[in-house]
Scaffold this active site. Structure first.
Site, PDB file in Angstrom:
ATOM      1  N   HIS A 233     -22.239 129.342  99.106  1.00  0.00           N
ATOM      2  CA  HIS A 233     -22.348 128.888  97.713  1.00  0.00           C
ATOM      3  C   HIS A 233     -23.812 128.619  97.400  1.00  0.00           C
ATOM      4  CE1 HIS A 233     -21.590 126.556  94.062  1.00  0.00           C
ATOM      5  NE2 HIS A 233     -20.408 127.144  94.050  1.00  0.00           N
TER       6      HIS A 233
ATOM      7  N   ASP B 254     -12.857 129.678  96.573  1.00  0.00           N
ATOM      8  CA  ASP B 254     -12.090 130.925  96.559  1.00  0.00           C
ATOM      9  C   ASP B 254     -11.486 131.280  97.912  1.00  0.00           C
ATOM     10  OD1 ASP B 254     -12.560 131.575  93.839  1.00  0.00           O
ATOM     11  OD2 ASP B 254     -14.615 132.112  94.353  1.00  0.00           O
TER      12      ASP B 254
END
Ligand code: CMC
Length: 428
Positions: free
Chosen positions: A306, A363
């Site tokens: 991320h 996700d």
């Protein structure tokens, strides 16, 4: 504004104001830099650029903290429902019972689509990706809601927000029904936001649809977890497009397009496809870990890493717990959930991922829940969009309320050819 940063360019020294955020973060204000120094800043991918001040969401990537309007995501996930969270994000405060009922009622009034819009769905080929349908049809709302396209008029703005919140689940479910050739199921306003969506997705006119309350709860939770995340790619797209003062529907349509990419919201679909692929290939985790580490291989571990989180994504922690709860109901253990946990374990013990501080993101596990709920892979990112909608709206509204609002127009450092003489076609 508290103090200044000093910038020295050649012989000259400049003072740049420093702004301080409520959690102690500091930002150097370079808005006058070009005028004062003749220089711009360069930051490909905006990894270090604050595009705006915002009061909506706080993300502390170092410590894995996420808060909406000051409230911890863990509290909201446990104690709120999605429309309540949407109200909080959009208007800044948790609603009173009366405000919440009024918000829900205002949304309920607008769940139907104009009948003419069914022709738009009918025109798409059967294999059209639902994200493409979603962005197109949301864009078309600007035509069918012509009385709410003045983005600067507060009343039109408010009505556009209700319509957007109300019609998004209907459009999302119709996109799915269109893709599988089933008749559209109209919204039923006696149902809650999440129940209504599941009903429109899975009911058929010929049978009674029995809704699993655990699926409703799981959907509610997933939508809350996805509801906002600061200046991510799609939210920045909504702000960028919206800054031209175009209407809400067109701005949200741009956000949906941005979300579809595999590096952003599309990662949930890409992640489950990756897990399926690894399983079909005999579950050889080492092979795929090696591929993810190979700089000459484009393969990446989807659902990992991320830009902001350099620690475990708090949303992934909650989603993993829900996976355990929801999948415990199934007769057999879910092999993909098992594989995902093994993959996580291997990655988190590998120096490549440890050194780069790559952890599972939102996700990584969400697709496993969606699949357990019977939601097909190509709808996963649509579900992300449904969740992110209040965040997009909140940012669009915040931008319009800001006295400093101006069109977004980044600069560039031109590195192309210097001036050259035009060469006529016959001489090239
Ligand atoms: N697998 C393998 N290596 C990775 C991964 C990954 N998933 N993510 C980052 N890296 C490596 C990358 O190759 C680079 O290595 P090096 O320093 O040797 O060049 C280093 O880690 C830094 O990565 P980056 O690409 O500079 O990081 P970024 O901030 O530009 O990208 C990201 C962030 C999320 C796009 C990236 O981590 C990624 O592609 N992850 C997979 C896709 C994904 O799961 N996306 C969903 C993000 S969360 C939800 C959302 O925002 O929608």
């Amino acid at each position: 504004m508290s103090d200044f940063a000093k910038l020295i360019i050649g012989e000259r020294e400049f003072e740049l104001p420093i702004h301080q955020g409520t959690e102690g973060h500091r930002a150097i204000d370079i808005s006058k830099l070009l005028a004062q120094t003749g220089h711009i800043t360069l930051d490909d991918g905006y990894g270090n650029t604050g595009a705006t001040e915002s009061q909506i969401t706080y993300v502390d990537g170092e410590n894995g903290v996420l808060r909406y309007r000051g409230y911890a995501i863990e509290d909201l996930a446990q104690r709120c429902d999605f429309t309540e969270t949407a109200y909080l994000l959009i208007y800044g405060e948790l609603p009173t019972a009366e405000q919440l009922e009024e918000f829900r009622a205002s949304i309920r009034t607008h769940t139907l689509l104009h009948e003419g819009m069914k022709q738009i769905f009918a025109g798409f080929p059967p294999d059209a990706h639902p994200m493409a349908i979603l962005s197109s049809v949301v864009g078309a709302l600007a035509i069918y809601s012509g009385d709410t396209i003045d983005a600067r008029d507060p009343e039109q703005q408010q009505l556009a927000i209700y319509r957007m919140m109300a019609k998004m689940p209907t459009i999302a479910a119709f996109s799915y029904k269109q893709s599988i050739g089933q008749p559209f199921i109209y919204p039923e306003n006696r149902l809650t936001y999440c129940q209504n969506f599941l009903q429109m997705m899975f009911a058929v006119p010929s049978e009674r649809y029995e809704m699993d309350p655990d699926f409703v709860d799981a959907l509610n939770l997933l939508l809350i977890l996805h509801a906002d995340h600061g200046q991510n790619c799609s939210t920045s797209a909504v702000r960028m497009v919206g800054s031209s003062t175009v209407n809400l529907f067109s701005s949200i349509s741009a956000g949906i397009c941005a979300l579809w990419g595999a590096l952003h919201g599309g990662a949930n679909e890409a992640c489950i496809n990756m897990l399926d692929m690894i399983r079909a290939d005999g579950g050889n985790l080492g092979k795929y870990i090696d591929r993810a580490k190979d700089p000459n291989d484009e393969f990446r571990l989807m659902g990992f890493g991320h830009r902001v989180y350099k620690n475990y994504d708090p949303r992934a922690t909650i989603i993993k717990e829900v996976c355990h709860k929801l999948l415990a109901k199934q007769k057999k253990p879910d092999p993909i959930f098992q594989l995902a946990q093994e993959l996580e374990e291997v990655a988190l013990n590998d120096s490549y991922f440890v050194d780069r501080r790559l952890y599972p993101n939102v996700d990584f596990y969400s697709g496993i829940i969606y699949r357990a709920m019977g939601i097909p892979e190509n709808m996963f990112t649509v579900l992300f969009a449904l969740g992110r909608l209040p965040g997009w709206i909140a940012h669009w509204r915040e931008m319009h309320l800001a006295p400093t609002m101006r069109i977004h127009r980044p600069r560039q450092l031109y590195t192309g050819s210097p001036k050259r003489e035009f060469v006529p076609l016959i001489k090239r």
